[in-house]
Design a protein around this motif. Structure first.
Motif, PDB file in Angstrom:
ATOM      1  N   GLU A  46      40.508  44.392  36.357  1.00 37.43           N
ATOM      2  CA  GLU A  46      39.694  45.416  36.387  1.00 37.43           C
ATOM      3  C   GLU A  46      40.097  46.394  37.470  1.00 37.43           C
ATOM      4  N   MET A  47      40.426  47.742  37.186  1.00 36.80           N
ATOM      5  CA  MET A  47      40.509  48.854  38.055  1.00 36.80           C
ATOM      6  C   MET A  47      39.018  49.446  38.667  1.00 36.80           C
ATOM      7  N   PRO A  48      39.014  49.899  39.673  1.00 37.29           N
ATOM      8  CA  PRO A  48      37.654  50.680  40.121  1.00 37.29           C
ATOM      9  C   PRO A  48      37.409  52.013  39.279  1.00 37.29           C
ATOM     10  N   LEU A  49      35.985  52.376  39.021  1.00 36.99           N
ATOM     11  CA  LEU A  49      36.060  53.638  38.236  1.00 36.99           C
ATOM     12  C   LEU A  49      36.127  54.583  39.286  1.00 36.99           C
ATOM     13  N   GLU A  50      35.899  55.927  38.829  1.00 34.35           N
ATOM     14  CA  GLU A  50      35.992  56.990  39.324  1.00 34.35           C
ATOM     15  C   GLU A  50      35.126  57.291  40.453  1.00 34.35           C
ATOM     16  N   ASN A  51      33.786  56.660  40.096  1.00 41.73           N
ATOM     17  CA  ASN A  51      32.757  56.691  41.103  1.00 41.73           C
ATOM     18  C   ASN A  51      32.934  56.019  42.117  1.00 41.73           C
ATOM     19  N   ASP A  52      33.497  54.722  41.805  1.00 41.63           N
ATOM     20  CA  ASP A  52      33.904  53.873  42.753  1.00 41.63           C
ATOM     21  C   ASP A  52      34.818  54.213  44.095  1.00 41.63           C
ATOM     22  N   LYS A  53      35.865  54.926  43.413  1.00 43.86           N
ATOM     23  CA  LYS A  53      36.971  55.541  44.099  1.00 43.86           C
ATOM     24  C   LYS A  53      36.222  56.492  44.991  1.00 43.86           C
ATOM     25  N   THR A  54      35.502  57.523  44.653  1.00 43.94           N
ATOM     26  CA  THR A  54      34.839  58.431  45.565  1.00 43.94           C
ATOM     27  C   THR A  54      33.838  57.612  46.579  1.00 43.94           C
ATOM     28  N   THR A  55      33.373  56.567  46.283  1.00 45.97           N
ATOM     29  CA  THR A  55      32.616  55.802  47.383  1.00 45.97           C
ATOM     30  C   THR A  55      33.502  55.034  48.312  1.00 45.97           C
ATOM     31  N   GLU A  56      34.875  54.638  47.778  1.00 43.95           N
ATOM     32  CA  GLU A  56      35.710  54.364  48.703  1.00 43.95           C
ATOM     33  C   GLU A  56      36.281  55.351  49.764  1.00 43.95           C
ATOM     34  N   HIS A  57      36.621  56.504  49.186  1.00 43.54           N
ATOM     35  CA  HIS A  57      37.060  57.847  49.851  1.00 43.54           C
ATOM     36  C   HIS A  57      35.921  58.094  50.982  1.00 43.54           C
ATOM     37  N   SER A  58      34.539  57.851  50.553  1.00 43.62           N
ATOM     38  CA  SER A  58      33.467  58.233  51.409  1.00 43.62           C
ATOM     39  C   SER A  58      33.509  57.137  52.635  1.00 43.62           C
ATOM     40  N   ALA A  59      34.007  55.958  52.145  1.00 41.58           N
ATOM     41  CA  ALA A  59      33.962  54.896  53.414  1.00 41.58           C
ATOM     42  C   ALA A  59      35.010  54.970  54.191  1.00 41.58           C
ATOM     43  N   PRO A  81      42.242  47.808  43.424  1.00 38.63           N
ATOM     44  CA  PRO A  81      43.785  48.111  43.195  1.00 38.63           C
ATOM     45  C   PRO A  81      44.655  46.641  43.383  1.00 38.63           C
ATOM     46  N   PHE A  82      45.604  46.529  42.965  1.00 38.40           N
ATOM     47  CA  PHE A  82      46.331  45.397  43.075  1.00 38.40           C
ATOM     48  C   PHE A  82      47.572  45.498  43.913  1.00 38.40           C
ATOM     49  N   THR A  83      47.483  46.351  44.728  1.00 41.69           N
ATOM     50  CA  THR A  83      48.566  46.577  45.578  1.00 41.69           C
ATOM     51  C   THR A  83      48.447  45.623  46.959  1.00 41.69           C
ATOM     52  N   ASP A  84      47.433  44.635  46.985  1.00 43.29           N
ATOM     53  CA  ASP A  84      47.067  43.850  48.000  1.00 43.29           C
ATOM     54  C   ASP A  84      46.472  42.632  47.226  1.00 43.29           C
ATOM     55  N   VAL A  85      46.701  41.555  48.012  1.00 41.22           N
ATOM     56  CA  VAL A  85      45.875  40.137  47.516  1.00 41.22           C
ATOM     57  C   VAL A  85      44.349  40.426  47.152  1.00 41.22           C
ATOM     58  N   VAL A  86      44.229  40.026  46.015  1.00 32.76           N
ATOM     59  CA  VAL A  86      42.727  40.148  45.125  1.00 32.76           C
ATOM     60  C   VAL A  86      42.207  38.803  45.289  1.00 32.76           C
ATOM     61  N   THR A  87      41.109  38.627  45.746  1.00 33.77           N
ATOM     62  CA  THR A  87      40.477  37.012  45.749  1.00 33.77           C
ATOM     63  C   THR A  87      39.242  37.116  44.699  1.00 33.77           C
ATOM     64  N   ALA A  88      39.101  36.034  43.916  1.00 31.19           N
ATOM     65  CA  ALA A  88      37.966  35.764  43.151  1.00 31.19           C
ATOM     66  C   ALA A  88      37.255  34.471  43.607  1.00 31.19           C
ATOM     67  N   THR A  89      36.187  34.179  43.600  1.00 34.34           N
ATOM     68  CA  THR A  89      35.729  32.970  43.865  1.00 34.34           C
ATOM     69  C   THR A  89      35.061  32.182  42.858  1.00 34.34           C
ATOM     70  N   LEU A  90      35.417  30.987  42.928  1.00 31.26           N
ATOM     71  CA  LEU A  90      35.006  30.065  41.696  1.00 31.26           C
ATOM     72  C   LEU A  90      34.128  28.751  42.322  1.00 31.26           C
ATOM     73  N   LYS A  91      32.894  28.630  42.070  1.00 33.68           N
ATOM     74  CA  LYS A  91      31.807  27.868  42.816  1.00 33.68           C
ATOM     75  C   LYS A  91      31.735  26.608  41.588  1.00 33.68           C
ATOM     76  N   LEU A  92      32.240  25.561  42.434  1.00 36.99           N
ATOM     77  CA  LEU A  92      31.775  24.105  41.633  1.00 36.99           C
ATOM     78  C   LEU A  92      30.615  23.301  42.069  1.00 36.99           C
ATOM     79  N   SER A  93      29.908  23.009  41.217  1.00 36.41           N
ATOM     80  CA  SER A  93      28.628  22.526  41.507  1.00 36.41           C
ATOM     81  C   SER A  93      28.596  21.056  40.794  1.00 36.41           C
TER      82      SER A  93
END
Length: 233
Positions: A124-137, A21-33
């Motif tokens: 991208e938003m998390p899928l329903e299965n991912d939400k279930t995993t998050e609740h279990s966590a 979810p985008f209610t907080d800061v979301v970080t993506a990493t870009l690797k430069l070689s």
């Protein structure tokens, strides 16, 4: 004139994915070689500078090394029907061997010396299965918060112990000062007693010396009297 082909290797190559979810800061990493034998200057630019925070957004990548760039998407109201039009561009150029001012190098660079690569952004938003995993966590998260509470208690206890140690140090210092004062008093009394004894001894010696002188005078007068008596006869 065509620009040079990008010498940096980007991971990912074409798309930066941000997972909600985008209610907080979301970080993506870009690797430069940098696979070349030359140092390479780079800059990371975006079409939406107010929506992203990039660290580092510029610098130098030494020959044969790589660097991770953190691209932080600021919180926003996500609309699944709206497609992201945000894009990023990685611009680079070969660093001169005698480079001392990187900003000066960018200003003096010729267009044909610049290399760039473009990436699009995808949300991208998390899928329903991912939400279930998050609740279990969640219990794990709760335990982590409990751990934070325990850490806070430990820090407070450490602070209390430090204050107690400080108080004991002050009491010990006061005891030492009182002990030193008593020792000085005892030393002063002993010195006073010694001085008094010395004074008495000196007085006795003076009296003894006076008695001796009186006795000697008496003997002297007696001898003189005898001599005068003999002369008179």
């Amino acid at each position: 004139m065509n620009r040079q082909e990008q010498v940096l290797v980007l991971e990912p190559q074409h798309e930066l994915k941000f997972r909600g979810p985008f209610t907080d800061v979301v970080t993506a990493t870009l690797k430069l070689s940098n696979p070349t034998d030359r140092n390479v200057c780079f800059k990371v630019k975006t079409t939406a500078p107010r929506r992203y925070c990039v660290r580092p957004n510029s610098g130098i990548i030494d020959a044969g090394t790589s660097i991770n760039v953190s691209v932080m998407l600021q919180p926003f109201d996500y609309d699944p029907n709206e497609k992201s039009k945000h894009k990023f561009m990685v611009q680079s150029l070969l660093a001169p061997y005698d480079m001392t001012d990187m900003e000066g190098v960018w200003k003096e660079a010729k267009p044909e010396d610049l290399m760039d690569s473009k990436l699009r952004c995808a949300f991208e938003m998390p899928l329903e299965n991912d939400k279930t995993t998050e609740h279990s966590a969640l219990p794990k998260s709760a335990s982590a918060s409990l751990d934070d509470g325990e850490v806070k208690k430990i820090m407070e206890e450490c602070k209390r112990l430090q204050m107690e140690v400080q108080r004991l140090r002050e009491e010990n210092k006061q005891i030492r000062e009182d002990d030193g004062l008593r020792k000085r008093k005892v030393t002063s009394m002993a010195a006073s007693h010694s001085s008094s004894s010395s004074t008495m001894a000196t007085s006795g010696m003076r009296e003894e010396g006076l008695s001796t002188r009186v006795l000697a005078l008496c003997v002297l007068f007696f001898v003189i009297g005898v001599i005068i008596g003999k002369l008179a006869l």
